[in-house]
Structures are given as C-alpha cells and as structure tokens.
Design an enzyme around this catalytic site. Sequence first.
Site, PDB file in Angstrom:
ATOM      1  N   ARG A 102     -29.377 -37.103 -71.070  1.00 11.22           N
ATOM      2  CA  ARG A 102     -29.045 -38.444 -70.546  1.00 11.22           C
ATOM      3  C   ARG A 102     -28.634 -38.266 -69.097  1.00 11.22           C
ATOM      4  NH1 ARG A 102     -25.252 -43.138 -72.928  1.00 11.22           N
ATOM      5  NH2 ARG A 102     -27.213 -43.425 -74.011  1.00 11.22           N
ATOM      6  N   HIS A 129     -34.897 -46.166 -71.957  1.00  6.81           N
ATOM      7  CA  HIS A 129     -34.047 -45.711 -73.071  1.00  6.81           C
ATOM      8  C   HIS A 129     -34.881 -45.727 -74.366  1.00  6.81           C
ATOM      9  CE1 HIS A 129     -30.585 -44.652 -75.246  1.00  6.81           C
ATOM     10  NE2 HIS A 129     -29.820 -45.704 -75.080  1.00  6.81           N
ATOM     11  N   GLN A 132     -33.232 -45.678 -78.006  1.00  9.54           N
ATOM     12  CA  GLN A 132     -32.640 -46.952 -78.399  1.00  9.54           C
ATOM     13  C   GLN A 132     -33.717 -47.892 -78.937  1.00  9.54           C
ATOM     14  OE1 GLN A 132     -29.251 -48.100 -78.292  1.00  9.54           O
ATOM     15  NE2 GLN A 132     -30.234 -49.665 -79.537  1.00  9.54           N
ATOM     16  N   ASP A 219     -28.305 -57.010 -72.862  1.00 11.25           N
ATOM     17  CA  ASP A 219     -27.650 -55.752 -72.474  1.00 11.25           C
ATOM     18  C   ASP A 219     -26.704 -56.074 -71.317  1.00 11.25           C
ATOM     19  OD1 ASP A 219     -27.024 -53.060 -72.042  1.00 11.25           O
ATOM     20  OD2 ASP A 219     -28.863 -52.627 -70.932  1.00 11.25           O
ATOM     21  N   CYS A 259     -27.920 -53.237 -77.505  1.00 12.66           N
ATOM     22  CA  CYS A 259     -27.884 -51.777 -77.610  1.00 12.66           C
ATOM     23  C   CYS A 259     -26.455 -51.236 -77.636  1.00 12.66           C
ATOM     24  CB  CYS A 259     -28.659 -51.157 -76.458  1.00 12.66           C
ATOM     25  SG  CYS A 259     -28.076 -51.695 -74.835  1.00 12.66           S
ATOM     26  N   ARG A 287     -29.902 -45.759 -84.864  1.00  9.56           N
ATOM     27  CA  ARG A 287     -30.073 -44.702 -83.860  1.00  9.56           C
ATOM     28  C   ARG A 287     -30.140 -43.347 -84.559  1.00  9.56           C
ATOM     29  NH1 ARG A 287     -28.348 -45.399 -78.644  1.00  9.56           N
ATOM     30  NH2 ARG A 287     -29.393 -43.393 -78.379  1.00  9.56           N
TER      31      ARG A 287
HETATM   32  N1  NVA Z   1     -28.330 -50.494 -69.501  1.00  9.45           N
HETATM   33  C1  NVA Z   1     -27.217 -49.775 -70.070  1.00  9.45           C
HETATM   34  C2  NVA Z   1     -27.583 -49.268 -71.439  1.00  9.45           C
HETATM   35  C3  NVA Z   1     -26.478 -48.521 -72.151  1.00  9.45           C
HETATM   36  C4  NVA Z   1     -26.909 -47.992 -73.477  1.00  9.45           C
HETATM   37  C5  NVA Z   1     -26.850 -48.623 -69.144  1.00  9.45           C
HETATM   38  O1  NVA Z   1     -27.752 -47.946 -68.640  1.00  9.45           O
HETATM   39  O2  NVA Z   1     -25.651 -48.404 -68.919  1.00  9.45           O
HETATM   40  N1   CP Z   2     -26.731 -47.646 -76.808  1.00 13.83           N
HETATM   41  C1   CP Z   2     -26.331 -46.429 -76.375  1.00 13.83           C
HETATM   42  O1   CP Z   2     -27.126 -45.627 -75.916  1.00 13.83           O
HETATM   43  O2   CP Z   2     -25.013 -46.178 -76.532  1.00 13.83           O
HETATM   44  P1   CP Z   2     -24.186 -44.977 -75.865  1.00 13.83           P
HETATM   45  O3   CP Z   2     -24.188 -45.238 -74.377  1.00 13.83           O
HETATM   46  O4   CP Z   2     -22.829 -45.081 -76.471  1.00 13.83           O
HETATM   47  O5   CP Z   2     -24.858 -43.680 -76.186  1.00 13.83           O
END
Ligand code: NVA
Ligand code: CP
Length: 300
Positions: A102, A129, A132, A219, A259, A287
């Site tokens: 990530r 993502h 997700q 989101d 998400c 997930r």
């Molecule tokens: N768009 C959000 C998704 C988190 C799972 C981010 O990138 O922070």
């Molecule tokens: N939705 C998601 O990816 O959650 P986290 O940021 O907690 O991993």
Amino acid sequence: MKHLLKLSDLSSEEILSVLNLADQLKYELKHGISHKRLEGKTLGMIFTKASTRTRVSFEVGMYQLGGSALFLSGNDLQIGRGEPIQDTARVLSRYLDGIMIRTFKQSDVEGLAKYGSIPVINGLTDYCHPCQVLADLMTVREYKGSFKNLKLCFIGDGNNMANSLIAGCVKTGMKISVASPSGFKPDEKLVKWGEESGLLTVTSDPFKAAENADVIYTDVWASMGQESEAEERKKAFKNYQVNDDIMSVAKKDAMVLHCLPAHRGEEITEKVFEKHASEIFDEAENRLHAQKAVLVKLLS
Ligand code: NVA
Ligand code: CP
C-alpha cells in the site's frame, strides 16, 4: 494472473474466477472446513500509508490459509531512506512468496512487479484499490444474485475507488455512473475506456447519476495524503453527499456501500450509513474472503 496491480489488467473471466473462489473460501470458513492452501508461504506487507482493514484482513487471511504474513512499515524499511524499488524488489523476492504493498505511486507497485520475481498485490495506491473492489463485487453479487442489469452509482471524488469501480463494473458488465465535481473526475484514460464500453457515464449531477441505481457507493472527500486539502474539499464536495434525497431517486431496494473509513456528515449521513450498516460491514468482511482468493490464485 501473475500479479494484482490494477483491475483493468484482469480479464472478466479472471475476476469471476477470483469471486467464485472467494465465495467458496467464505463457505469453507463458515463451515469449519480447513483450507490451508498456502502452508509454508510468507507474504510481505509493505505499508507507507495507514490501514485497518487491509492490514488485518491480509494477515488473518494468510494465517487461515496456513501461511504467515510480515508487516513491513515503509518508515522502517530502507526504501524509507531511499533504497530503490528495483533493489528492494530483488531482495524481497529472495525471502518471500508474495508482496502486498500500500503506497502512493502506482509506478512503485508496478516497479516491484517488474524487478521482483514474486507476485505483487496492490493494497491501494493513489490511482486504484483493486482488492477493495473485488470485495465490493463479491458483496453486490451476494445481495443481488448476479451482475445482470445492475447499475452502480459512485458519488464523490474521482479517486482510487472511483477508478477501480469503473474497471470492476465494466469488466463484470454492470452499468456505472460517476458523479463528481469538475476538477475531481476519475482518470481520463479509464473514463474514455469505460465510455467506449457503453457502460460508464460521468456527470457532475449526483441526482442524475443516482437515478434508478441498484448500488450507491461513496468514499471520503479527502484521501490519505490529501489531509491538507480537507477544508477546500469540503466546499467542493458539499453537494455530493449520500443522504435521503439521493436515496429517494435510487431504486427502492438500492444497497449502499462504502469502502471505509467513513466520515459521517460529510460524504454520507449518519442515517443512511446506519440504515445500510449490514451491507457496509458485510463488504468489509468480504475483504478477507476476496483477498484470500487472490492469495490462493497467486501464491499456490
Ligand atoms: N480513497 C481513500 C480510500 C481508503 C480505503 C484513500 O485513499 O484514503
Ligand atoms: N477500505 C480500506 O482499504 O480500509 P483500510 O484503509 O483500513 O485498509
């Protein structure tokens, strides 16, 4: 399927095959059927951004599959001090059976895959993502039975979630409408590809996008790394909230997905969130199952 870098790399058949395996693994887990398909395998999990769901579901998933997972914080690894991704990839490939990462740049994820010799899984970048959305697709199919004649509507920032939802919906034959303010549209190339398929429409009007939708998705307005833009974004997105008014133009039995993490009172009201909490937390649970399916496909 050698890696999971972005959903648009996968064929429709590959996505459906992951979802079918995810359903099966979920069934096996619920019925106490052991499925240690990755005995002796180790997954490295690199995080340069925060996570609750991704970290815990991957770690628990590897454990349930008989393998183990290593949490590797970007700050503690030498990449945090400038060791190139090419070298990190080649070193980690000598120890691990797979890498989940990530991070910010999609090019870093692609670089790990290019220079390493083990499967790489994208656990979120600024661009997409995919893990997700595999869980989202699994949840939609659980609730609706199939993807046939469904319309998903995404309201909010044209961010990583919007990009992966476009890819996931088009690949599974679902219609998708995206409503975001100008200046916050999803990736241009993906939009062109989606529009050419005849399944994607992009608009600035959230009510038009939500009309007759079977699934409403939203989101956060400020993603990880955009914290300093939060106030400015609150203004830009104020008309892009999933609330009762939006729900009133969607189908009566429309489901709501998020998400997570969610900001109640911003992209979604407390009332809509709590009314649809069972769907949203099934989505979060999925997930685990969807990622276990990806792990089995890539690491076994
Ligand atoms: N768009 C959000 C998704 C988190 C799972 C981010 O990138 O922070
Ligand atoms: N939705 C998601 O990816 O959650 P986290 O940021 O907690 O991993």
